[in-house]
Design an enzyme around this catalytic site. Sequence first.
Site, PDB file in Angstrom:
ATOM      1  N   SER A 113       2.536  17.048  34.784  1.00 20.51           N
ATOM      2  CA  SER A 113       2.122  16.375  33.550  1.00 20.51           C
ATOM      3  C   SER A 113       3.293  16.080  32.609  1.00 20.51           C
ATOM      4  O   SER A 113       4.230  15.399  32.985  1.00 20.51           O
ATOM      5  CB  SER A 113       1.041  17.207  32.876  1.00 20.51           C
ATOM      6  OG  SER A 113       0.505  16.508  31.792  1.00 20.51           O
ATOM      7  N   HIS A 114       3.265  16.659  31.437  1.00 18.86           N
ATOM      8  CA  HIS A 114       4.253  16.358  30.401  1.00 18.86           C
ATOM      9  C   HIS A 114       5.463  17.286  30.468  1.00 18.86           C
ATOM     10  O   HIS A 114       6.369  17.159  29.657  1.00 18.86           O
ATOM     11  CB  HIS A 114       3.583  16.488  29.038  1.00 18.86           C
ATOM     12  CG  HIS A 114       2.862  17.793  28.910  1.00 18.86           C
ATOM     13  ND1 HIS A 114       1.677  18.031  29.560  1.00 18.86           N
ATOM     14  CD2 HIS A 114       3.180  18.935  28.275  1.00 18.86           C
ATOM     15  CE1 HIS A 114       1.288  19.264  29.319  1.00 18.86           C
ATOM     16  NE2 HIS A 114       2.183  19.840  28.543  1.00 18.86           N
ATOM     17  N   ASP A 278       2.035  10.155  29.007  1.00 18.53           N
ATOM     18  CA  ASP A 278       2.861  11.283  29.469  1.00 18.53           C
ATOM     19  C   ASP A 278       3.293  11.120  30.918  1.00 18.53           C
ATOM     20  O   ASP A 278       3.112  10.061  31.524  1.00 18.53           O
ATOM     21  CB  ASP A 278       2.110  12.603  29.273  1.00 18.53           C
ATOM     22  CG  ASP A 278       0.968  12.760  30.254  1.00 18.53           C
ATOM     23  OD1 ASP A 278       0.389  11.741  30.649  1.00 18.53           O
ATOM     24  OD2 ASP A 278       0.665  13.902  30.647  1.00 18.53           O
ATOM     25  N   ASP A 280       2.210  11.973  33.880  1.00 20.00           N
ATOM     26  CA  ASP A 280       1.278  11.514  34.912  1.00 20.00           C
ATOM     27  C   ASP A 280       0.226  10.538  34.393  1.00 20.00           C
ATOM     28  O   ASP A 280      -0.720  10.203  35.110  1.00 20.00           O
ATOM     29  CB  ASP A 280       0.601  12.710  35.582  1.00 20.00           C
ATOM     30  CG  ASP A 280      -0.221  13.535  34.607  1.00 20.00           C
ATOM     31  OD1 ASP A 280       0.121  13.563  33.414  1.00 20.00           O
ATOM     32  OD2 ASP A 280      -1.213  14.159  35.037  1.00 20.00           O
ATOM     33  N   ASP A 282      -2.084  10.661  31.929  1.00 19.53           N
ATOM     34  CA  ASP A 282      -3.424  10.986  31.443  1.00 19.53           C
ATOM     35  C   ASP A 282      -3.476  11.236  29.935  1.00 19.53           C
ATOM     36  O   ASP A 282      -4.552  11.214  29.351  1.00 19.53           O
ATOM     37  CB  ASP A 282      -4.056  12.150  32.234  1.00 19.53           C
ATOM     38  CG  ASP A 282      -3.224  13.421  32.207  1.00 19.53           C
ATOM     39  OD1 ASP A 282      -2.133  13.410  31.609  1.00 19.53           O
ATOM     40  OD2 ASP A 282      -3.671  14.418  32.812  1.00 19.53           O
ATOM     41  N   ARG A 283      -2.331  11.461  29.311  1.00 15.11           N
ATOM     42  CA  ARG A 283      -2.345  11.680  27.851  1.00 15.11           C
ATOM     43  C   ARG A 283      -2.052  10.392  27.104  1.00 15.11           C
ATOM     44  O   ARG A 283      -1.455   9.466  27.660  1.00 15.11           O
ATOM     45  CB  ARG A 283      -1.282  12.709  27.458  1.00 15.11           C
ATOM     46  CG  ARG A 283      -1.569  14.083  27.985  1.00 15.11           C
ATOM     47  CD  ARG A 283      -0.588  15.096  27.444  1.00 15.11           C
ATOM     48  NE  ARG A 283      -1.007  16.425  27.881  1.00 15.11           N
ATOM     49  CZ  ARG A 283      -0.665  17.556  27.309  1.00 15.11           C
ATOM     50  NH1 ARG A 283       0.139  17.544  26.266  1.00 15.11           N
ATOM     51  NH2 ARG A 283      -1.105  18.709  27.758  1.00 15.11           N
ATOM     52  N   LYS A 377      -8.670  12.688  32.114  1.00 16.06           N
ATOM     53  CA  LYS A 377      -8.320  12.003  30.878  1.00 16.06           C
ATOM     54  C   LYS A 377      -7.464  10.801  31.254  1.00 16.06           C
ATOM     55  O   LYS A 377      -6.881  10.764  32.337  1.00 16.06           O
ATOM     56  CB  LYS A 377      -7.634  12.920  29.890  1.00 16.06           C
ATOM     57  CG  LYS A 377      -6.414  13.646  30.384  1.00 16.06           C
ATOM     58  CD  LYS A 377      -5.974  14.668  29.338  1.00 16.06           C
ATOM     59  CE  LYS A 377      -4.820  15.502  29.818  1.00 16.06           C
ATOM     60  NZ  LYS A 377      -5.163  16.917  29.971  1.00 16.06           N
TER      61      LYS A 377
HETATM   62  C1  G1P Z   1      -2.518  22.150  27.926  1.00 17.05           C
HETATM   63  C2  G1P Z   1      -3.440  21.634  26.842  1.00 17.05           C
HETATM   64  C3  G1P Z   1      -4.807  21.367  27.412  1.00 17.05           C
HETATM   65  C4  G1P Z   1      -4.701  20.407  28.596  1.00 17.05           C
HETATM   66  C5  G1P Z   1      -3.705  20.931  29.606  1.00 17.05           C
HETATM   67  C6  G1P Z   1      -3.452  19.924  30.729  1.00 17.05           C
HETATM   68  O1  G1P Z   1      -3.022  23.362  28.451  1.00 17.05           O
HETATM   69  O2  G1P Z   1      -3.520  22.532  25.782  1.00 17.05           O
HETATM   70  O3  G1P Z   1      -5.638  20.845  26.411  1.00 17.05           O
HETATM   71  O4  G1P Z   1      -5.943  20.217  29.212  1.00 17.05           O
HETATM   72  O5  G1P Z   1      -2.448  21.191  28.969  1.00 17.05           O
HETATM   73  O6  G1P Z   1      -2.945  18.714  30.262  1.00 17.05           O
HETATM   74  P1  G1P Z   1      -2.494  24.809  27.970  1.00 17.05           P
HETATM   75  O7  G1P Z   1      -1.014  24.808  28.200  1.00 17.05           O
HETATM   76  O8  G1P Z   1      -2.811  24.907  26.522  1.00 17.05           O
HETATM   77  O9  G1P Z   1      -3.250  25.790  28.811  1.00 17.05           O
HETATM   78 ZN    ZN Z   2      -0.708  14.796  31.938  1.00 20.12          ZN
END
Ligand code: G1P
Ligand code: ZN
Length: 544
Positions: A113-114, A278, A280, A282-283, A377
């Site tokens: 992801s990010h 982000d 991948d 999804d954000r 998302k």
């Molecule tokens: C974080 C975000 C959560 C999201 C997840 C995946 O998880 O807070 O809302 O679904 O990334 O993108 P966390 O690191 O808080 O467990």
């Molecule tokens: Zn992501």
Amino acid sequence: MSVIRIDTQPLAGQKPGTSGLRKTVAEFSRPHYLENFVQSIFNALGDCSGKSLVVGGDGRYYNRHAAQVILRMAAANGCSRVLVGQGALLSTPAASCIIRKYGLDGGIVLSASHNPGGPEGDFGIKFNGANGGPAPESVTAAIFAATARIDHYLTLDTADIDLDQPGAVTLGSTAIEIIDPVADYADLMASLFDFPKIASLLGHRRFHMCFDAMHAITGPYALEILERRLGAAAGTVINAVPLEDFGGGHPDPNLAHAGELVARMNGDEPLAFGAASDGDGDRNMVLGSGVFINPCDSLAILAANASVIPAYAAGLAGIARSMPTSRAADRVAAELGIPLFETPTGWKFFGNLMDAGRITLCGEESFGTGSSHIREKDGLWAVLFWLNLIAGLSKPARTILREHWHRYGRDYFSRHDYEAVAEDRATALMDALRARLPGLAGTCLAGHTVAAADDFSYTDPVDGTVSAGQGLRILFEDGARIVFRLSGTGTAGATLRVYYDSYQRDPALLELAPQRALATLFAAADELAGITRLLGRSQPDVIT
Ligand code: G1P
Ligand code: ZN
């Protein structure tokens, strides 16, 4: 080419977190680490013969290698058909779209992801099921159990295949289809939104926007949709080429990390609209001229105005938000007379509600917004939703935001993250606070009186699954709230997340800076949990 069986043994640290298994590249590169986890997915699925999958990822370092390993293992495990994005690329929402469109049994998405990428960065692997969504806890638990029992994995004795040429090849007896990663997703977007109306907005000489792909996966998607199909000016999409290390950046769309976008918004020729996604895809982060639209407000505003959008004109079944997300969407749901569900953090909790037809829109404060069009998302979807609203309501984003606050009141919201905290200290802070919850009601902290406090537990209304220990909630008599939880996606130490929100209806107090509006709650949190005392941190590392 023959199936080969490689002996292995269980490896520690393969428990999936909030969103799949996320570790450093160094960890994933350990012998058998990736293979053990992939075989555990197949073992948890049971007999894979005849199964169909999609495979692809966000293009980060290790993505191509992992895709080749997975294709060989899928073939050796008897899958009949595997679709893979050209160049091993697929955004998370596109993978969800493809699983659903082609009726596949699931997908393996490669992304952290990010989190930063590159040889020194992070990698990740997620399994999505036949509904296109992240595996529910029952499945991730079965995968984890399989990682503890594994003694061999299956692969093929064969070279890498060329993933850069679209077309079909066979691997063993498995049909591999190398597909355009963008087309199906772009077609889906065109079916949801009023593309001609958005195109006329983007063609207007006074409407200038910028989309920052942050050198991550949405570059090719945004170029195709915004510039090619909708006619936005060339250069609207910046940082459009996916890079293995995201150009050294941190592909997290927030005000701290999307610096180039923020600079352009405030540059010599200020833009009417800005957005970023982000790693991948999804954000999303959405900016109007001079305003940052908090993701909690964004969900509420999309819900309140959904009738403008062709796909949602017939009405919404319900809305869901993760527990730490502000209650702005609750106010809209109440006015629309539709249910609002409060779920634990993580997208996997929304899937059941969507499959059962109980919600249409959902979102999280962590820059995640989505709908039942897929089961993930969806960053670009949110951007297109906003563009369709701006075009359909003939109002700039900042006006839509302000009018929303005036109508519903404003839920001030902020999240403070304390990163790379020693795990024992973070756990000690949470344990001490949890132990105090039962006696907190009636206590006054920095001028706020506690009304109730609990450790959030969720019972899935569709299948009755109970998920306990999902975050410590302190609810105040004045409607404000503080939530404490530990991240489930980090790869170094623990991350403490503290979420703050308060509600304001006074029209004269709707335009405060959130950090100012919430300041007394920050003091209350420190007084209550001893963040400075126990963690030795006087300031958060990241404020969103
Ligand atoms: C974080 C975000 C959560 C999201 C997840 C995946 O998880 O807070 O809302 O679904 O990334 O993108 P966390 O690191 O808080 O467990
Ligand atoms: Zn992501």
